[in-house]
Design an enzyme around this catalytic site. Sequence first.
Site, PDB file in Angstrom:
ATOM      1  N   ARG A  56       0.814  -1.222   0.000  1.00  7.31           N
ATOM      2  CA  ARG A  56       0.000   0.000   0.000  1.00  7.31           C
ATOM      3  C   ARG A  56       0.845   1.269   0.000  1.00  7.31           C
ATOM      4  O   ARG A  56       0.615   2.177  -0.796  1.00  7.31           O
ATOM      5  CB  ARG A  56      -0.900   0.040   1.242  1.00  7.31           C
ATOM      6  N   THR A  57       1.781   1.334   0.932  1.00  7.29           N
ATOM      7  CA  THR A  57       2.529   2.583   1.089  1.00  7.29           C
ATOM      8  C   THR A  57       3.358   2.875  -0.156  1.00  7.29           C
ATOM      9  O   THR A  57       3.358   3.997  -0.662  1.00  7.29           O
ATOM     10  CB  THR A  57       3.417   2.504   2.344  1.00  7.29           C
ATOM     11  N   LYS A  84      24.640  -6.239  -2.554  1.00  7.31           N
ATOM     12  CA  LYS A  84      26.104  -6.380  -2.708  1.00  7.31           C
ATOM     13  C   LYS A  84      26.847  -5.763  -1.527  1.00  7.31           C
ATOM     14  O   LYS A  84      28.060  -5.650  -1.534  1.00  7.31           O
ATOM     15  CB  LYS A  84      26.570  -5.695  -3.995  1.00  7.31           C
ATOM     16  N   ARG A 106      11.655   3.579   3.404  1.00  3.40           N
ATOM     17  CA  ARG A 106      11.181   2.607   4.399  1.00  3.40           C
ATOM     18  C   ARG A 106      12.368   1.723   4.762  1.00  3.40           C
ATOM     19  O   ARG A 106      13.074   1.218   3.890  1.00  3.40           O
ATOM     20  CB  ARG A 106      10.039   1.759   3.842  1.00  3.40           C
ATOM     21  N   HIS A 134       5.547   6.213  11.373  1.00  2.00           N
ATOM     22  CA  HIS A 134       4.970   6.029  10.034  1.00  2.00           C
ATOM     23  C   HIS A 134       3.987   7.189   9.827  1.00  2.00           C
ATOM     24  O   HIS A 134       2.769   7.025   9.831  1.00  2.00           O
ATOM     25  CB  HIS A 134       4.245   4.674  10.002  1.00  2.00           C
TER      26      HIS A 134
HETATM   27  C1  NCD Z   1       1.961  -0.789   8.279  1.00  6.67           C
HETATM   28  C2  NCD Z   1       3.460  -0.720   8.301  1.00  6.67           C
HETATM   29  O1  NCD Z   1       4.140  -1.194   7.400  1.00  6.67           O
HETATM   30  O2  NCD Z   1       3.942  -0.161   9.262  1.00  6.67           O
HETATM   31  N1  NCD Z   1       1.426  -1.101   7.028  1.00  6.67           N
HETATM   32  C3  NCD Z   1       1.241  -0.100   6.143  1.00  6.67           C
HETATM   33  O3  NCD Z   1       2.065   0.763   5.956  1.00  6.67           O
HETATM   34  N2  NCD Z   1       0.064  -0.103   5.503  1.00  6.67           N
HETATM   35  C4  NCD Z   1       1.436  -1.660   9.339  1.00  6.67           C
HETATM   36  C5  NCD Z   1       1.867  -3.090   9.337  1.00  6.67           C
HETATM   37  O4  NCD Z   1       2.717  -3.530   8.587  1.00  6.67           O
HETATM   38  O5  NCD Z   1       1.326  -3.786  10.180  1.00  6.67           O
END
Ligand code: NCD
Length: 306
Positions: A56-57, A84, A106, A134
Site C-alpha cells: 500500500r505505502t 552487494k 522505508r 509512520h
Molecule cells: C503498516 C506498516 O508497514 O507499518 N502497514 C502499512 O504501511 N500499511 C502496518 C503493518 O505492517 O502492520
Amino acid sequence: MLGKNILGLENFSAEEIRLVLKTAREMKKIIGGGVKKLPNLRGRAIVNLFLEPSTRTRTSFELAGKYLGADVVSINASTSSIVKGESLRDTLMTIEAMGVDAVVIRHKAEGAAEYAAQVVKPVIINAGDGAHAHPSQALLDLFTIEQFKGRLAGLKVAIVGDILHSRVARSDIFGLTKMGAEIHLAGPKTLLPRFFEFDGVTVHENIDAAIENADVINILRIQLERQQSGLFPSAREYARVFGINEARLRLAKDDVLILHPGPQNKGLEISNAVVYGANSAIHEQVQNGVAVRMALLDLTLNGGQL
Ligand code: NCD
C-alpha cells in the site's frame, strides 16, 4: 512546509496537520475525477527507497507522485546494490547525485529516515522506520476519521493489539493527541510499552475497557517479523482474548469506525466479518492514502499551491 522532512508527527504542529488534511481533501477530488494528472510536480524527481516489504505505502507514494506529474522511480532492497553490501549512506548519496528532489524511505531500523535527512539534501519522507514512526499512515488515519466523524477533537479512539512494535500506533498517538482526541491503548501485557506517559493516553490490559463506547477502533497487525516467539501463548488464544470480532464490537458505539493499516492477519487480530462489515473503513483508508501522500509531496516540494 516547503523543504520540510517528514520524519514523524512529533515534529508537526496542529496547524501543519490541518494544512495536510485540507490539501488532501482537494487532492481526493482529483483522484475521483476523470483525469488524474496535475502539473504541480512536473520536472521533479522522486525515489521510493523501500528496504522493507510494502504494497500500500509504496504503490500509493508512487501513484501520488505520478498524479502530480513527477518522475518516480522505486528501488527495492532485493534488486539494488544493497544486496552487494552497499551502505545506506552510499545508496542515498548515489540517489542524490542523480538530481532527485525527494526520497521516500522505508527501513527496518528506527532512525533511518532521520539519518537520511542528515546525510543528503533531498526532502526525506519517512514511510516507516522499524517500530518508530509512520507519519503518512497516521495522517491518512486522521483524514479517514475526520471524513466519517466530521471531527477529531473529543473522540474516543481505541488502538489495540501489538502496540509495542507498531510505528503506526506511535504516529497515531502523536497526531491524534495533538488534534484533541482521547486515546485508549490495549493489548497483551507483553505487547504494551512498559512506560507510556502521555497526556490524553490511557493504557488498558483489558481490551473491553478500551473499546467500550469507542468512536474509532484502530486494530494493529501483530508484527510477527519484529518479535521473538512467546509474546502470546497461541494464535487461538490471542484471537479469543484480544481479537476484534462482531461480538466484541457491540461494546463500542453503534457507528464505531474500524481502521486497520493492513495487511491483516484475519482470524488473529481481526475477524473476516469485521474487515468486510458495515463499520469498516479499511478500504477507504487505502484510497485516502493516495490523497494524503499527494498532499505531503505537494506541500514539501511545491509549497502547496493548488
Ligand atoms: C503498516 C506498516 O508497514 O507499518 N502497514 C502499512 O504501511 N500499511 C502496518 C503493518 O505492517 O502492520
